[in-house]
Design a protein around this motif. Structure first.
Motif, mmCIF file in Angstrom:
data_model
loop_
_atom_site.group_PDB
_atom_site.id
_atom_site.type_symbol
_atom_site.label_atom_id
_atom_site.label_comp_id
_atom_site.label_asym_id
_atom_site.label_seq_id
_atom_site.Cartn_x
_atom_site.Cartn_y
_atom_site.Cartn_z
ATOM 1 N N ALA A 1 0.822 -1.215 0.000
ATOM 2 C CA ALA A 1 0.000 0.000 0.000
ATOM 3 C C ALA A 1 0.852 1.258 0.000
ATOM 4 N N ILE A 2 1.994 1.212 0.679
ATOM 5 C CA ILE A 2 2.896 2.369 0.694
ATOM 6 C C ILE A 2 3.464 2.610 -0.707
ATOM 7 N N ILE A 3 3.779 1.533 -1.414
ATOM 8 C CA ILE A 3 4.301 1.659 -2.774
ATOM 9 C C ILE A 3 3.208 2.129 -3.736
ATOM 10 N N SER A 4 2.035 1.484 -3.638
ATOM 11 C CA SER A 4 0.925 1.821 -4.531
ATOM 12 C C SER A 4 -0.395 1.591 -3.806
ATOM 13 N N PRO A 5 -1.153 2.654 -3.485
ATOM 14 C CA PRO A 5 -2.441 2.493 -2.799
ATOM 15 C C PRO A 5 -3.336 1.480 -3.508
ATOM 16 N N ILE A 6 -4.061 0.686 -2.724
ATOM 17 C CA ILE A 6 -4.893 -0.390 -3.269
ATOM 18 C C ILE A 6 -6.338 0.093 -3.366
ATOM 19 N N VAL A 7 -6.831 0.196 -4.588
ATOM 20 C CA VAL A 7 -8.201 0.658 -4.827
ATOM 21 C C VAL A 7 -9.082 -0.554 -5.100
ATOM 22 N N LEU A 8 -10.056 -0.788 -4.215
ATOM 23 C CA LEU A 8 -10.943 -1.941 -4.356
ATOM 24 C C LEU A 8 -12.229 -1.600 -5.098
ATOM 25 N N LYS A 9 -12.601 -0.340 -5.106
ATOM 26 C CA LYS A 9 -13.814 0.072 -5.815
ATOM 27 C C LYS A 9 -13.644 -0.190 -7.306
ATOM 28 N N GLY A 10 -14.591 -0.906 -7.888
ATOM 29 C CA GLY A 10 -14.545 -1.170 -9.319
ATOM 30 C C GLY A 10 -13.589 -2.275 -9.718
ATOM 31 N N SER A 11 -12.917 -2.903 -8.730
ATOM 32 C CA SER A 11 -11.999 -3.995 -9.041
ATOM 33 C C SER A 11 -12.760 -5.307 -9.097
ATOM 34 N N ASN A 12 -12.052 -6.394 -9.493
ATOM 35 C CA ASN A 12 -12.697 -7.703 -9.553
ATOM 36 C C ASN A 12 -12.560 -8.461 -8.238
ATOM 37 N N PHE A 13 -12.165 -7.737 -7.194
ATOM 38 C CA PHE A 13 -12.081 -8.347 -5.873
ATOM 39 C C PHE A 13 -13.429 -8.158 -5.205
ATOM 40 N N GLY A 14 -14.225 -9.222 -5.159
ATOM 41 C CA GLY A 14 -15.604 -9.098 -4.735
ATOM 42 C C GLY A 14 -15.858 -9.309 -3.260
ATOM 43 N N ALA A 15 -17.133 -9.055 -2.910
ATOM 44 C CA ALA A 15 -17.576 -9.216 -1.524
ATOM 45 C C ALA A 15 -17.527 -10.671 -1.086
ATOM 46 N N ALA A 16 -17.642 -11.598 -2.055
ATOM 47 C CA ALA A 16 -17.619 -13.024 -1.721
ATOM 48 C C ALA A 16 -16.292 -13.413 -1.083
ATOM 49 N N THR A 17 -15.202 -12.865 -1.602
ATOM 50 C CA THR A 17 -13.880 -13.182 -1.057
ATOM 51 C C THR A 17 -13.738 -12.645 0.357
#
Length: 313
Positions: free
Chosen positions: A253-269
């Motif tokens: 996260a320090i190197i590159s902030p992690i944006v979950l909105k609109g990603s394919n990382f779903g609520a199921a995981t």
């Protein structure tokens, strides 16, 4: 043909990981005895970080290339894998594993909380650099308390043994180098499979990549059972949980902030990760041991997780 080559690369990289695990598991045990540190502490700190090197390399590489979501999904998948089949297989081999030590020391509660931290930080849809710094700092504080604690009563438990400490440190370093090289091979191969088969990056990170990067933990657990050192398994599992969720993800996260909105990382995981951690916490508290019945439930849970992820990816 391309997918077949990638599979061969993963198999070869996994074999390299097996050899690396054999080297550093032997050397780390000797290093622990030389400094009179308990097997639990050495597995929680030194071995957990070493077996998590594949996740660290993949995380940093993904962040630098602008794909931090791959690191997030890989680490989430790795933690689900750690508390399900990685822990279940040695239990099936031995019959049970006592969890009394991690319950009385409260380490299982601390590590489970740390494993939940990324979900808390991601409530607004983004894990920022500040979030990453907080997670990294939290891990360093917790790790320092474990090390300080090992300097007391725990250091009297293990016998002192004169060894060639320089030789063991060199062996340990070689093993880590092998881990890094093999991790790079697994990363490139899984990305190739993702592109060839059209699978989403999140699905690949949660399943294929996490399975490959958890090979060191699995081999270490099996070797520990054969050597009658079950404490090292639990130390490695809860240590890896903490390392993956805070130390490694914090660096990413320090190197590159992690944006979950609109990603394919779903609520199921997120649901499966949360449920897996709660199930792990419940099983460790039940009768202060984990038995075959609970191991079977963990494996079935993991298979269900993979099946659902494949269907919805």
């Amino acid at each position: 043909m391309g997918v077949l080559i990638y599979i061969v690369v993963i198999l070869i990289s996994s074999l390299v990981l097996l050899k690396a695990v054999e080297l550093f598991s032997n050397s780390s045990s000797k290093i622990a005895k030389n400094f009179m540190i308990s097997s639990f502490t050495i597995s929680f700190f030194l071995i957990a970080i070493s077996t998590s090197l594949p996740e660290l390399i993949i995380g940093i590489t993904s962040a630098i290339k602008g794909n931090p979501i791959l690191a997030y999904s890989n680490l989430s998948g790795s933690n689900i894998t750690m508390v399900t089949y990685i822990l279940a297989i040695p239990i099936l081999l031995k019959g049970f594993i006592s969890t009394r030590g991690i319950i009385h020391s409260k380490d299982v509660y601390y590590s489970t909380f740390l494993a939940f931290m990324p979900q808390i930080m991601a409530l607004d849809g983004t894990i920022t650099r500040l979030d990453g710094a907080i997670m990294l700092g939290t891990y360093l504080i917790y790790a320092s308390t474990v090390i300080k604690r090992s300097q007391g009563l725990e250091r009297m438990v293990d016998s002192f043994e004169k060894i060639n400490i320089k030789k063991e440190i060199i062996t340990f370093a070689i093993a880590c180098a092998l881990l890094i090289g093999a991790s790079e091979g697994i990363l490139k191969a899984t990305l190739g499979i993702s592109e060839s088969l059209g699978w989403s990056l999140g699905f690949v990170g949660i399943t294929l990549t996490s399975i490959g990067t958890c090979v060191p933990e699995l081999v270490f657990s099996i070797r520990s059972i054969k050597k009658g050192q079950a404490d090292e398994i639990l130390g490695n599992v809860i240590g890896s949980l903490a390392v993956n969720a805070t130390f490694i993800l914090g660096i990413v996260a320090i190197i590159s902030p992690i944006v979950l909105k609109g990603s394919n990382f779903g609520a199921a995981t997120i649901f499966f990760l949360t449920f897996a951690l709660l199930l792990f916490l419940k099983f460790t508290k039940t009768k202060e041991k984990m038995d075959i019945r609970e191991a079977v439930i963990q494996i079935l849970f993991y298979l269900t997780f993979v099946f659902v992820q494949y269907k919805i990816q």
